[in-house]
Design a protein around this motif. Sequence first.
Motif, PDB file in Angstrom:
ATOM      1  N   MET A   1      39.305  36.788  33.808  1.00  0.00           N
ATOM      2  CA  MET A   1      38.651  36.699  35.108  1.00  0.00           C
ATOM      3  C   MET A   1      39.543  37.352  36.150  1.00  0.00           C
ATOM      4  O   MET A   1      40.762  37.114  36.178  1.00  0.00           O
ATOM      5  CB  MET A   1      38.387  35.245  35.480  1.00  0.00           C
ATOM      6  CG  MET A   1      37.471  34.505  34.527  1.00  0.00           C
ATOM      7  SD  MET A   1      35.822  35.262  34.357  1.00  0.00           S
ATOM      8  CE  MET A   1      35.181  35.049  36.028  1.00  0.00           C
ATOM      9  N   VAL A   2      38.969  38.191  37.004  1.00  0.00           N
ATOM     10  CA  VAL A   2      39.738  38.866  38.042  1.00  0.00           C
ATOM     11  C   VAL A   2      39.134  38.564  39.407  1.00  0.00           C
ATOM     12  O   VAL A   2      37.920  38.333  39.534  1.00  0.00           O
ATOM     13  CB  VAL A   2      39.778  40.395  37.813  1.00  0.00           C
ATOM     14  CG1 VAL A   2      40.456  40.713  36.493  1.00  0.00           C
ATOM     15  CG2 VAL A   2      38.387  41.008  37.865  1.00  0.00           C
ATOM     16  N   GLU A   3      39.981  38.535  40.437  1.00  0.00           N
ATOM     17  CA  GLU A   3      39.533  38.325  41.810  1.00  0.00           C
ATOM     18  C   GLU A   3      39.251  39.678  42.450  1.00  0.00           C
ATOM     19  O   GLU A   3      40.089  40.581  42.417  1.00  0.00           O
ATOM     20  CB  GLU A   3      40.598  37.587  42.611  1.00  0.00           C
ATOM     21  CG  GLU A   3      40.741  36.111  42.257  1.00  0.00           C
ATOM     22  CD  GLU A   3      39.546  35.297  42.714  1.00  0.00           C
ATOM     23  OE1 GLU A   3      38.786  35.785  43.584  1.00  0.00           O
ATOM     24  OE2 GLU A   3      39.365  34.182  42.176  1.00  0.00           O
TER      25      GLU A   3
ATOM     26  N   ALA B   1      35.043  38.091  38.882  1.00  0.00           N
ATOM     27  CA  ALA B   1      34.300  38.901  37.913  1.00  0.00           C
ATOM     28  C   ALA B   1      35.029  38.830  36.575  1.00  0.00           C
ATOM     29  O   ALA B   1      36.231  38.579  36.507  1.00  0.00           O
ATOM     30  CB  ALA B   1      34.176  40.342  38.380  1.00  0.00           C
ATOM     31  N   LYS B   2      34.280  39.067  35.516  1.00  0.00           N
ATOM     32  CA  LYS B   2      34.858  39.027  34.168  1.00  0.00           C
ATOM     33  C   LYS B   2      35.080  40.449  33.670  1.00  0.00           C
ATOM     34  O   LYS B   2      34.217  41.316  33.831  1.00  0.00           O
ATOM     35  CB  LYS B   2      33.938  38.272  33.209  1.00  0.00           C
ATOM     36  CG  LYS B   2      34.507  38.144  31.794  1.00  0.00           C
ATOM     37  CD  LYS B   2      33.508  37.486  30.855  1.00  0.00           C
ATOM     38  CE  LYS B   2      33.342  36.022  31.161  1.00  0.00           C
ATOM     39  NZ  LYS B   2      32.491  35.348  30.142  1.00  0.00           N
ATOM     40  N   VAL B   3      36.250  40.662  33.058  1.00  0.00           N
ATOM     41  CA  VAL B   3      36.532  41.950  32.441  1.00  0.00           C
ATOM     42  C   VAL B   3      37.008  41.712  31.012  1.00  0.00           C
ATOM     43  O   VAL B   3      37.436  40.618  30.650  1.00  0.00           O
ATOM     44  CB  VAL B   3      37.626  42.735  33.213  1.00  0.00           C
ATOM     45  CG1 VAL B   3      37.186  43.003  34.638  1.00  0.00           C
ATOM     46  CG2 VAL B   3      38.954  41.989  33.192  1.00  0.00           C
TER      47      VAL B   3
ATOM     48  N   ALA C   1      40.130  46.066  40.440  1.00  0.00           N
ATOM     49  CA  ALA C   1      40.773  44.750  40.500  1.00  0.00           C
ATOM     50  C   ALA C   1      41.441  44.411  39.175  1.00  0.00           C
ATOM     51  O   ALA C   1      42.422  43.666  39.136  1.00  0.00           O
ATOM     52  CB  ALA C   1      39.751  43.683  40.861  1.00  0.00           C
ATOM     53  N   GLY C   2      40.913  44.963  38.088  1.00  0.00           N
ATOM     54  CA  GLY C   2      41.473  44.657  36.767  1.00  0.00           C
ATOM     55  C   GLY C   2      42.609  45.565  36.341  1.00  0.00           C
ATOM     56  O   GLY C   2      43.230  45.326  35.295  1.00  0.00           O
TER      57      GLY C   2
END
Length: 439
Positions: free
Chosen positions: A384-386, A392-394, A433-434
């Motif tokens: 999970m990333v902010e 959101a999920k990566v 973000a990831g």
Amino acid sequence: MKKEKILYLECYSGISGDMTVGALLDLGGDKEGLLKVLNSLNIDGYHLHFGRKEKCGIDAYDFDVHLESHHHDDDQEHHHHHHDDGHDHSHDDDHAHSHSHDHTHDHHHSHSHVHRNLYDVMEIINRMDGKDSVKAMVGKIFSIVAEAESKAHGLPVEQVHFHEVGAIDSIIDIVSAAYLIDSLNVDKVIVSPLAEGTGYVRCQHGVMPVPVPATANIVKAYEIPLKLTDNQGEMVTPTGAAIAAAYHCKEQLPKLYSIKKIGLGAGNKDFEQANILRAMIIEETVSEEQAKDHTSMQVLETNIDDSTGECLGYVMDRLLEAGAADVWYSPVYMKKNRPACTLHVLCRKDQMEEMEEIIFNETTTIGIRSYSVNRTILERRNQMVETSLGEAKVKLAGYKGKYRCYPEYESVKEISRKTGLGFQEVYHIVKEAGRKYEG
């Protein structure tokens, strides 16, 4: 890959309504939410008991429904004998309907004898606040019992009147079980074989063999394995059997699994073994040897020239849901230059039989070929990333300590719909973000 969250009901001392509810509450089911749902039914004349009791020295959750002493129905015409969630039933058929109960599992109290048919019960259920899926499951469980009683008494379903399943305590049990299972957010439910006693029970219609007709009809109709024990009396009640039937996915436990949570629901009667229903949240685990096997796969193939696109799409969904590693179609030309497609399925060797069964049942093919392949896969994990748009999920794919980030489609889609931003724009924001997890 996300692991399935499995609810396992271990019915080695049978199953009944209140034992199920107790086990689910002990497992962490949403008690506060349950009380709100029960209040929304707008029925009175009862109070709930939540407590603990020891069974063979084991601490278990004790759930019970106590009916108020004034809450009775004086009608003596019963179409349905009372054995909701109990076992050795001694019923005095006098005008006041006093019942002497020696119950293995559920409600040790004076019962309401309000006569309701399935339509009456569904009216109560439809008043319930909550998800439509929970209401549907409650209706399914009641329908299972209604059909079993209909067969037992030789009456149409609409003529079956419940003073057992229509009673308040059973409505509470079934609604509670459905709500609590939903609140646990499990992916599926696996039910063990149901342990049942032997001998006879006495009810209004006379002395009946164990399992009683309604229970026997349920386990037969839904192909639930039954295991007889030396215990005297009823261990599987119609309500318990109906709950098991409604959720039973006919799957076996994984060969290896880890236990995440345990809940114990207490019965009332004492046996040589602890009279409890054990509920567990489990996740399948993979041994090192099994992990190595994942590099050796099987490909199943078949040519299809007489199927619709809708059917082919459905088959792909079925195969992926069953655990295929990948499914794809490729265009081909068959005999007489007929345009067709080849179905390809990538799976483990131990999955071949299940995949072949789906293909034969769902397509028009009359033959499947297979061959072994090797594959090399990258290490994968979810993260999970902010982002500026929220969480959101990566997916992170790693090779020799270096990782690449791939935004998950469903997560990007959900954010795009919520924000109104384009898919590509959201995808780019999530990927940026990831990037801190790459390298």
